[in-house]
Design a protein around this motif. Structure first.
Motif, mmCIF file in Angstrom:
data_model
loop_
_atom_site.group_PDB
_atom_site.id
_atom_site.type_symbol
_atom_site.label_atom_id
_atom_site.label_comp_id
_atom_site.label_asym_id
_atom_site.label_seq_id
_atom_site.Cartn_x
_atom_site.Cartn_y
_atom_site.Cartn_z
ATOM 1 N N GLU A 199 37.898 9.280 12.662
ATOM 2 C CA GLU A 199 37.199 8.884 14.361
ATOM 3 C C GLU A 199 36.267 8.838 13.589
ATOM 4 N N LYS A 200 35.395 9.591 12.768
ATOM 5 C CA LYS A 200 33.342 9.542 12.424
ATOM 6 C C LYS A 200 33.245 8.518 11.150
ATOM 7 N N MET A 201 34.632 8.119 10.747
ATOM 8 C CA MET A 201 33.631 6.713 10.047
ATOM 9 C C MET A 201 33.641 5.818 11.264
ATOM 10 N N CYS A 202 35.216 6.090 12.191
ATOM 11 C CA CYS A 202 34.496 4.885 13.143
ATOM 12 C C CYS A 202 33.630 5.061 13.897
ATOM 13 N N ASP A 203 33.151 5.711 14.057
ATOM 14 C CA ASP A 203 31.915 6.225 14.934
ATOM 15 C C ASP A 203 31.065 5.969 14.491
ATOM 16 N N GLU A 204 30.981 5.785 13.094
ATOM 17 C CA GLU A 204 29.989 5.225 12.631
ATOM 18 C C GLU A 204 29.641 3.409 12.765
ATOM 19 N N ILE A 205 30.394 3.189 13.706
ATOM 20 C CA ILE A 205 30.677 1.021 12.983
ATOM 21 C C ILE A 205 30.980 0.899 14.869
ATOM 22 N N LEU A 206 31.505 2.184 15.119
ATOM 23 C CA LEU A 206 31.528 1.440 16.891
ATOM 24 C C LEU A 206 31.151 1.750 17.808
ATOM 25 N N ASN A 207 31.104 0.969 19.304
ATOM 26 C CA ASN A 207 31.004 1.000 20.154
ATOM 27 C C ASN A 207 32.655 1.794 20.447
ATOM 28 N N PRO A 208 31.657 3.249 22.155
ATOM 29 C CA PRO A 208 33.145 3.694 22.741
ATOM 30 C C PRO A 208 34.189 2.517 23.070
ATOM 31 N N GLN A 209 33.813 1.609 23.341
ATOM 32 C CA GLN A 209 34.936 0.661 23.296
ATOM 33 C C GLN A 209 35.941 0.148 22.894
ATOM 34 N N GLN A 210 34.796 -0.699 21.164
ATOM 35 C CA GLN A 210 35.242 -0.439 20.359
ATOM 36 C C GLN A 210 36.183 -0.037 19.539
ATOM 37 N N LYS A 211 36.073 1.228 20.252
ATOM 38 C CA LYS A 211 36.412 2.293 19.190
ATOM 39 C C LYS A 211 38.560 2.746 19.495
ATOM 40 N N GLN A 212 37.796 2.668 20.609
ATOM 41 C CA GLN A 212 39.011 2.886 21.449
ATOM 42 C C GLN A 212 40.106 1.736 21.556
#
Lengths: 436, 436
Positions: B204-217
């Motif tokens: 999740e942490k790695m995602c947060d560095e690249i993606l916005n919440p919608q993208q992350k979902q």
């Protein structure tokens, strides 16, 4: 800029036709070595340079090895020959295993050579070695392996000969009869090594630089010896019979075996200076276009010394794939391997038959057949074109009507026979494919 | 100081037992590839570094290749993988040869790795590739080769599985649904590649560095997909069915063949970034001690581009001997190969019988038997000791009386049968040796 499509200088791209030839060569090497119960071994592509410094000649170290420093600051080299690796491995285990040890390997090796016919920077080399055999018996067997190998390729005494010598005999002549110092001896070995490549005058001139007239007279008698009889005569004259006892007993054993058709005495064979301590030999191609050593080897007594291990007598040879292929091709002893082996080409007409056609391919492969499954639909005309192009003798055709009956039609392109089989009748399909 | 007897770090000394295992492995690789009519090829041990710069990842160039400057000032490297060499070779000939091209090789490769279980600096790798096949049909066949290989070693669906994905599907989700830029996409691929090795929080942490919440979902839905059904649902939801058409058709073909027992969808499989453009896969060992990829591969469309050649669709895999051996040993699928093969040990009692004993050995070898000729005289007791030590089932004894009669006694150590044969009665000797 586009990259080059050429291989690195002095190396080969082996396209399927070339690789099939090489596989055939490796197969015969392996089968032959194993027919003598030689056991396979292999070692690393890289060794530390110190290993080569310890025993290989200075020419190899200074001019030929591919040496570099690795990312961990070790000085390493791509193996230019297999014997140092072999010695390192035998040093690890020789105390625990039954003797004699018979080992073979077919490694790829690299040397920075000037590429020319029969000599590339990368080649593969059959290495056969015996350790811990009684005097002369290992020597005879190692020659028998080399001869069996060439015979298994279809070669005979018209194609090659074995040139023999013995370092102990040469040493006796040089040191006892000629009274040379070690240094003179070393220089004279170099002269011997070059003697076949220079004129008689050049040879005399090289001699004059090292030898006094008396020494020179003996040397010229030596270097002109033509056979074992002449050698024995010279040794008697020089009172050196005792020093040639072992060698002459070895020759006598060779005469009692099939080796008698192949061996000749050759005073110019001394091999590199660094390993050999007894019998040395080269196998020479007799083809006029190709007068060159196919294989060289000899006996070494002290290979394990560099590892502080006790001496263990060894005898071995190396035979490279590049010179061997030249030999086989010069004498017409190798097929051209233009086409892949295949038992059957399987084709289907429509996507609807893909599943059963693919299943048939898998069932036949599970029975050790080589099956080319045509990727994509192929109507009759196209199917036959493909079979012709790739030289398939047998072709399987599966169309709508065959599929409806759970059948396949198989055609023998050579005999024009065609027959329908149930798809699960694998046994009869195989019989049909193997009948012709 | 004595030299080290150890091999260079991360490489293997293959003693006969190890090499016999490796030969068995290579034999099965070759037989399997050839059962699909793949043709063998090979290339140089060294390539110019530029070849790897063009397509291999930067990690490979910067940290893993063995690169150096040769004596002619060329920057070269020991091949760390075979695909660049393959591409170079195919670029030379693809315009002239019939498609598809099916090629295989078993080269030795080197990478500067930190040695660990399943990973050494030198290994051998089976490479199988198909060029110029119609869409998906090459993909299916290449998986069939990999599965046939493992089946030929005795493995089944309890031992391994095939994890599948498709770069076009991943690209569609990342670029169309998540609207990532090329740079974000590149970074996210790295995250996917590491996703199995990190905790959910770290992911999740790695995602947060690249993606916005919608993208992350969307990404988290993607990365948790468990099977083809879930993938299809997600793609429908994202309106991306069109972009997965080819992949799903490929999966459908797999379902129609024996591959159905092995395939699973796995969103974490993306492979290296540099070659692959379509289907990607890894074959995973199911053994709990050994959860690791045995084999990886995929489809690449643009491999010839670096040579200014037109695109040619390809699909291939690499499967290394070190991980394969771990796999086979973990599942008890390989013999220990402790002893050499041999049909017969031939012994003689006195020097006088050497000649006929040696001749018998040669006659039997000429009939494709593996014969160990004992080097040296051996009375009965010694002869039996040797046979026992080396586990020979058959032993030939030639003493004075046998020699006088032109005979040999052959004993079957297992059944205790013993029989005398005329020395030239090769046919009956062979029948006796093969009867048990």
């Amino acid at each position: 800029m586009a990259l080059s499509k050429s291989p690195y200088r002095g190396t080969r791209d082996l396209f399927p036709q070339d690789k099939r030839k090489q596989q055939y060569i490796f197969d015969v090497m392996r089968t032959t070595a194993e027919s003598f119960c030689f056991e396979p071994y292999d070692g690393p592509l890289l060794e530390e340079v110190d290993l080569y410094r310890a025993k290989s000649g200075t020419e190899l170290i200074n001019e030929q090895i591919y040496a570099f420093i690795d990312r961990g600051e070790r000085e390493v080299a791509i193996r230019p020959e297999m014997t140092p690796t072999l010695a390192r491995m035998v040093a690890q285990i020789h105390r625990e295993v039954a003797k004699p040890l018979r080992w073979y390997a077919i490694p790829n090796l690299m040397r920075y050579e000037k590429p020319q016919r029969g000599r590339l920077r990368e080649h593969w080399q059959l290495n056969c070695d015996i350790f811990g055999a009684p005097e002369n018996l290992g020597e005879v067997e190692i020659l028998q392996v080399a001869v069996a190998l060439l015979k298994n390729f279809g070669a005979n005494q018209n194609h090659f000969e074995i040139l023999l010598n013995d370092r102990r005999v040469v040493d006796a002549i040089f040191k006892m009869a000629m009274q040379l110092t070690d240094e003179q001896c070393y220089k004279l070995y170099k002269v011997v090594d070059r003697s076949k490549k220079v004129t008689a005058e050049a040879l005399e001139k090289m001699c004059d630089e090292i030898l006094n007239p008396q020494q020179k007279q003996i040397f010229l008698q030596y270097i002109q010896l033509k056979n074992f009889g002449e050698l024995t005569n010279l040794l008697s004259k020089l009172n050196l019979n005792d020093h040639a006892k072992s060698f002459l007993q070895f020759v006598e054993l060779c005469q009692q075996s099939e080796l008698k058709d192949f061996i000749t005495y050759d005073p110019t064979i001394v091999r590199g200076l660094d390993y050999y301590t007894g019998v040395v030999f080269e196998i020479f191609d007799k083809h006029p276009d190709n007068r060159r050593a196919l294989c060289g080897g000899g006996a070494y007594a002290n290979l394990l010394q560099i590892f502080n291990e006790e001496p263990l007598a060894g005898i071995g040879f190396g035979l490279g794939d590049v010179t061997l292929l030249d030999f086989l091709q010069s004498h017409g002893l190798i097929d051209n391997y233009a086409h892949q082996n295949s038992n059957l080409l399987i084709t289907y007409q429509d996507e609807a038959q893909w599943k059963i056609a693919n299943q048939l391919a898998q069932d036949l492969r599970a029975n050790e057949l080589q099956i080319e499954f045509h990727l994509g639909e192929a109507k009759l005309k196209k199917a036959f074109q493909i079979a012709e192009k790739k030289q398939h003798q047998f072709i399987a055709l599966i169309g709508e009507s065959e599929a409806a009956n759970g059948e396949v039609q198989i055609k023998n392109q050579k005999t024009r026979d065609a027959k329908n089989f149930k798809l699960n009748d694998i046994k009869n399909i195989i019989d049909f494919l193997k009948a012709n």
